[in-house]
Design a protein around this motif. Structure first.
Motif, PDB file in Angstrom:
ATOM      1  N   SER A 121       0.858  -1.287  -0.100  1.00 27.61           N
ATOM      2  CA  SER A 121       0.001   0.140  -0.130  1.00 27.61           C
ATOM      3  C   SER A 121       0.913   1.191   0.005  1.00 27.61           C
ATOM      4  O   SER A 121       1.880   1.123   0.364  1.00 27.61           O
ATOM      5  CB  SER A 121      -0.942   0.014   1.302  1.00 27.61           C
ATOM      6  N   LEU A 122       0.293   2.315  -0.260  1.00 35.59           N
ATOM      7  CA  LEU A 122       0.906   3.776  -0.330  1.00 35.59           C
ATOM      8  C   LEU A 122       1.411   3.836   1.048  1.00 35.59           C
ATOM      9  O   LEU A 122       2.337   4.618   1.209  1.00 35.59           O
ATOM     10  CB  LEU A 122       0.060   4.655  -0.843  1.00 35.59           C
ATOM     11  N   VAL A 123       0.764   3.754   2.109  1.00 39.47           N
ATOM     12  CA  VAL A 123       1.085   3.710   3.474  1.00 39.47           C
ATOM     13  C   VAL A 123       2.571   3.132   3.593  1.00 39.47           C
ATOM     14  O   VAL A 123       3.410   3.417   4.306  1.00 39.47           O
ATOM     15  CB  VAL A 123       0.021   3.284   4.676  1.00 39.47           C
ATOM     16  N   ASP A 124       2.433   1.823   3.404  1.00 37.30           N
ATOM     17  CA  ASP A 124       3.765   0.960   3.714  1.00 37.30           C
ATOM     18  C   ASP A 124       4.713   1.527   2.629  1.00 37.30           C
ATOM     19  O   ASP A 124       6.062   1.599   3.438  1.00 37.30           O
ATOM     20  CB  ASP A 124       3.455  -0.501   3.178  1.00 37.30           C
ATOM     21  N   TYR A 125       4.583   1.987   1.495  1.00 32.04           N
ATOM     22  CA  TYR A 125       5.665   2.638   0.615  1.00 32.04           C
ATOM     23  C   TYR A 125       6.268   3.819   1.500  1.00 32.04           C
ATOM     24  O   TYR A 125       7.138   4.035   1.510  1.00 32.04           O
ATOM     25  CB  TYR A 125       5.050   3.032  -0.612  1.00 32.04           C
ATOM     26  N   LEU A 126       5.256   4.718   2.073  1.00 28.17           N
ATOM     27  CA  LEU A 126       5.527   5.925   2.796  1.00 28.17           C
ATOM     28  C   LEU A 126       6.591   5.589   4.158  1.00 28.17           C
ATOM     29  O   LEU A 126       7.371   6.468   4.437  1.00 28.17           O
ATOM     30  CB  LEU A 126       4.493   6.877   3.039  1.00 28.17           C
ATOM     31  N   LYS A 127       6.245   4.578   4.693  1.00 27.31           N
ATOM     32  CA  LYS A 127       6.982   3.970   5.908  1.00 27.31           C
ATOM     33  C   LYS A 127       8.536   3.754   5.659  1.00 27.31           C
ATOM     34  O   LYS A 127       9.254   3.932   6.480  1.00 27.31           O
ATOM     35  CB  LYS A 127       6.099   3.197   6.483  1.00 27.31           C
ATOM     36  N   THR A 128       8.785   3.600   4.480  1.00 30.01           N
ATOM     37  CA  THR A 128      10.227   3.426   4.096  1.00 30.01           C
ATOM     38  C   THR A 128      10.882   4.791   4.072  1.00 30.01           C
ATOM     39  O   THR A 128      12.090   4.780   3.795  1.00 30.01           O
ATOM     40  CB  THR A 128      10.566   2.767   2.490  1.00 30.01           C
ATOM     41  N   GLY A 129      10.321   5.824   4.058  1.00 32.64           N
ATOM     42  CA  GLY A 129      10.843   7.191   3.891  1.00 32.64           C
ATOM     43  C   GLY A 129      11.097   7.663   2.736  1.00 32.64           C
ATOM     44  O   GLY A 129      11.705   8.545   2.570  1.00 32.64           O
ATOM     45  N   ASN A 130      10.596   7.214   1.901  1.00 37.65           N
ATOM     46  CA  ASN A 130      10.888   7.550   0.098  1.00 37.65           C
ATOM     47  C   ASN A 130       9.799   8.144   0.034  1.00 37.65           C
ATOM     48  O   ASN A 130       8.799   8.149  -0.724  1.00 37.65           O
ATOM     49  CB  ASN A 130      10.912   6.080  -0.604  1.00 37.65           C
ATOM     50  N   TYR A 131       9.850   9.670   0.190  1.00 36.94           N
ATOM     51  CA  TYR A 131       8.942  10.785  -0.201  1.00 36.94           C
ATOM     52  C   TYR A 131       9.024  11.287  -1.432  1.00 36.94           C
ATOM     53  O   TYR A 131       8.364  12.220  -1.992  1.00 36.94           O
ATOM     54  CB  TYR A 131       8.865  11.751   0.712  1.00 36.94           C
ATOM     55  N   ILE A 132      10.098  11.042  -2.152  1.00 41.26           N
ATOM     56  CA  ILE A 132      10.471  11.727  -3.322  1.00 41.26           C
ATOM     57  C   ILE A 132       9.147  11.877  -4.398  1.00 41.26           C
ATOM     58  O   ILE A 132       9.236  12.576  -5.208  1.00 41.26           O
ATOM     59  CB  ILE A 132      11.756  11.354  -3.779  1.00 41.26           C
ATOM     60  N   HIS A 133       8.577  10.627  -4.505  1.00 42.55           N
ATOM     61  CA  HIS A 133       7.742  10.541  -5.558  1.00 42.55           C
ATOM     62  C   HIS A 133       6.232  10.914  -5.184  1.00 42.55           C
ATOM     63  O   HIS A 133       5.281  10.873  -5.782  1.00 42.55           O
ATOM     64  CB  HIS A 133       7.572   8.972  -5.939  1.00 42.55           C
ATOM     65  N   ILE A 134       6.116  11.455  -3.821  1.00 44.96           N
ATOM     66  CA  ILE A 134       4.748  11.582  -3.370  1.00 44.96           C
ATOM     67  C   ILE A 134       4.071  12.683  -4.318  1.00 44.96           C
ATOM     68  O   ILE A 134       2.902  12.458  -4.396  1.00 44.96           O
ATOM     69  CB  ILE A 134       4.592  12.081  -1.808  1.00 44.96           C
ATOM     70  N   ILE A 135       4.661  13.669  -4.796  1.00 48.48           N
ATOM     71  CA  ILE A 135       3.791  14.639  -5.505  1.00 48.48           C
ATOM     72  C   ILE A 135       3.425  13.875  -7.087  1.00 48.48           C
ATOM     73  O   ILE A 135       2.094  14.309  -7.466  1.00 48.48           O
ATOM     74  CB  ILE A 135       4.656  15.660  -5.750  1.00 48.48           C
ATOM     75  N   LYS A 136       4.281  13.132  -7.369  1.00 49.19           N
ATOM     76  CA  LYS A 136       3.875  12.396  -8.708  1.00 49.19           C
ATOM     77  C   LYS A 136       2.807  11.480  -8.455  1.00 49.19           C
ATOM     78  O   LYS A 136       1.784  11.373  -9.394  1.00 49.19           O
ATOM     79  CB  LYS A 136       5.222  11.676  -9.296  1.00 49.19           C
ATOM     80  N   ILE A 185       0.400  11.816  -5.961  1.00 45.18           N
ATOM     81  CA  ILE A 185      -0.762  12.659  -6.014  1.00 45.18           C
ATOM     82  C   ILE A 185      -1.407  12.970  -7.287  1.00 45.18           C
ATOM     83  O   ILE A 185      -2.566  12.922  -7.503  1.00 45.18           O
ATOM     84  CB  ILE A 185      -0.525  13.786  -5.226  1.00 45.18           C
ATOM     85  N   CYS A 186      -0.499  13.506  -8.244  1.00 46.10           N
ATOM     86  CA  CYS A 186      -0.873  13.905  -9.408  1.00 46.10           C
ATOM     87  C   CYS A 186      -1.525  12.465 -10.375  1.00 46.10           C
ATOM     88  O   CYS A 186      -2.507  12.758 -11.066  1.00 46.10           O
ATOM     89  CB  CYS A 186       0.081  14.343 -10.512  1.00 46.10           C
ATOM     90  N   MET A 187      -0.927  11.380 -10.137  1.00 42.40           N
ATOM     91  CA  MET A 187      -1.338  10.305 -10.768  1.00 42.40           C
ATOM     92  C   MET A 187      -2.850   9.911 -10.254  1.00 42.40           C
ATOM     93  O   MET A 187      -3.695   9.732 -10.956  1.00 42.40           O
ATOM     94  CB  MET A 187      -0.627   8.993 -10.308  1.00 42.40           C
ATOM     95  N   ILE A 188      -3.060  10.208  -8.947  1.00 44.28           N
ATOM     96  CA  ILE A 188      -4.401   9.700  -7.937  1.00 44.28           C
ATOM     97  C   ILE A 188      -5.527  10.744  -8.737  1.00 44.28           C
ATOM     98  O   ILE A 188      -6.292  10.297  -9.080  1.00 44.28           O
ATOM     99  CB  ILE A 188      -4.485  10.030  -6.576  1.00 44.28           C
ATOM    100  N   LEU A 189      -5.106  12.304  -9.017  1.00 45.39           N
ATOM    101  CA  LEU A 189      -6.264  13.084  -9.432  1.00 45.39           C
ATOM    102  C   LEU A 189      -6.501  12.846 -11.122  1.00 45.39           C
ATOM    103  O   LEU A 189      -7.710  12.898 -11.185  1.00 45.39           O
ATOM    104  CB  LEU A 189      -5.433  14.368  -9.341  1.00 45.39           C
ATOM    105  N   TYR A 190      -5.600  12.247 -11.896  1.00 43.81           N
ATOM    106  CA  TYR A 190      -5.813  11.984 -13.097  1.00 43.81           C
ATOM    107  C   TYR A 190      -6.701  10.818 -13.196  1.00 43.81           C
ATOM    108  O   TYR A 190      -7.522  10.700 -13.905  1.00 43.81           O
ATOM    109  CB  TYR A 190      -4.550  11.938 -13.944  1.00 43.81           C
ATOM    110  N   ILE A 191      -6.315   9.599 -12.374  1.00 46.51           N
ATOM    111  CA  ILE A 191      -7.282   8.608 -12.304  1.00 46.51           C
ATOM    112  C   ILE A 191      -8.591   8.929 -11.926  1.00 46.51           C
ATOM    113  O   ILE A 191      -9.595   8.476 -12.600  1.00 46.51           O
ATOM    114  CB  ILE A 191      -6.643   7.701 -11.168  1.00 46.51           C
ATOM    115  N   ILE A 192      -8.726   9.597 -10.809  1.00 46.42           N
ATOM    116  CA  ILE A 192     -10.070  10.105 -10.443  1.00 46.42           C
ATOM    117  C   ILE A 192     -10.749  10.555 -11.542  1.00 46.42           C
ATOM    118  O   ILE A 192     -12.148  10.611 -11.852  1.00 46.42           O
ATOM    119  CB  ILE A 192      -9.953  10.695  -9.222  1.00 46.42           C
ATOM    120  N   TYR A 193      -9.994  11.690 -12.301  1.00 52.20           N
ATOM    121  CA  TYR A 193     -10.745  12.483 -13.132  1.00 52.20           C
ATOM    122  C   TYR A 193     -11.149  11.507 -14.346  1.00 52.20           C
ATOM    123  O   TYR A 193     -12.200  11.779 -14.742  1.00 52.20           O
ATOM    124  CB  TYR A 193      -9.766  13.642 -13.682  1.00 52.20           C
ATOM    125  N   TYR A 194     -10.142  10.682 -14.957  1.00 51.71           N
ATOM    126  CA  TYR A 194     -10.763   9.840 -15.835  1.00 51.71           C
ATOM    127  C   TYR A 194     -11.776   9.053 -15.430  1.00 51.71           C
ATOM    128  O   TYR A 194     -12.768   8.776 -16.342  1.00 51.71           O
ATOM    129  CB  TYR A 194      -9.255   9.163 -16.326  1.00 51.71           C
TER     130      TYR A 194
END
Length: 200
Positions: free
Chosen positions: A123-138, A140-149
């Motif tokens: 899950s994204l929660v598991d992924y963020l627990k690794t401390g790898n935040y560099i892709h979080i903005i991307k 979020i953009c993916m999520i917004l695009y998926i919801i829009y589509y």
């Protein structure tokens, strides 16, 4: 397709998620003999995908066999409209009077089984627990695009978006990340984005 056939060809079977609507397993196929490697239709069909996920959903008051069939049709509808955006679903069947892949239920039930793409980073929660935040903005953009589509192009309303229901997949060979949204009915959605960094 039947549970017995799945188990006959399974090397490892791991429970990777549970929810109100079912249980998800990670399956790795055996392919440990000449027949499975070269002549078995089942192994030939699924081994090309590597690890696969199987979700089992029992019938209950708010989940009928018709609901299961509709969910599968929805999967196919989304995937056929945009294969780059939505998760792959490989197979579906309903099996009666079974206790689940690992005898999950005390009494036999009717279950729907969905064979689908495995999201290998959790899950994204598991992924963020690794401390790898560099892709979080991307992400979020993916999520917004998926919801829009989903909402505006396919005219489908997603019912249960949360951090725990977002799943990430990564392929080391191409640095492609996928993001999957999993709602109450376990509808997985993904979006491919090529990134410069890889998961360590």
């Amino acid at each position: 397709m039947t549970i017995s056939k799945i188990l006959k060809h399974t090397k490892t079977l791991t429970k990777i998620g549970t929810g109100n609507y079912g249980i998800v397993y990670l399956i790795n196929l055996k392919r440990d003999n000449v027949w499975c490697k070269y002549s078995c239709d089942f192994c030939h069909r699924y081994s090309k995908y590597g690890d696969i996920a199987i979700k089992q959903t029992p019938t209950k008051d708010d989940t009928t066999q018709e609901d299961m069939k509709n969910e599968y049709e929805f999967h196919k509808y989304c995937y056929q409209h945009n294969k780059k955006l939505y998760v792959s679903i490989y197979d579906f069947w309903i099996e009666r009077s079974v206790r689940g892949l690992l005898n999950d239920y005390p009494i036999p039930k009717t279950n729907g089984f969905y064979v689908m793409e495995y999201m290998n980073c959790g899950s994204l929660v598991d992924y963020l627990k690794t401390g790898n935040y560099i892709h979080i903005i991307k992400f979020i953009c993916m999520i917004l695009y998926i919801i829009y589509y989903t909402h505006n192009v396919l005219e489908v309303c997603h019912g249960d978006i949360s951090w725990e229901n977002l799943f990430v997949s990564h392929k080391n060979t191409s640095n492609i990340y996928r993001l999957s949204i999993d709602n109450k009915k376990e509808i997985d959605i993904k979006y491919k984005e090529t990134l410069a960094a890889s998961i360590h």
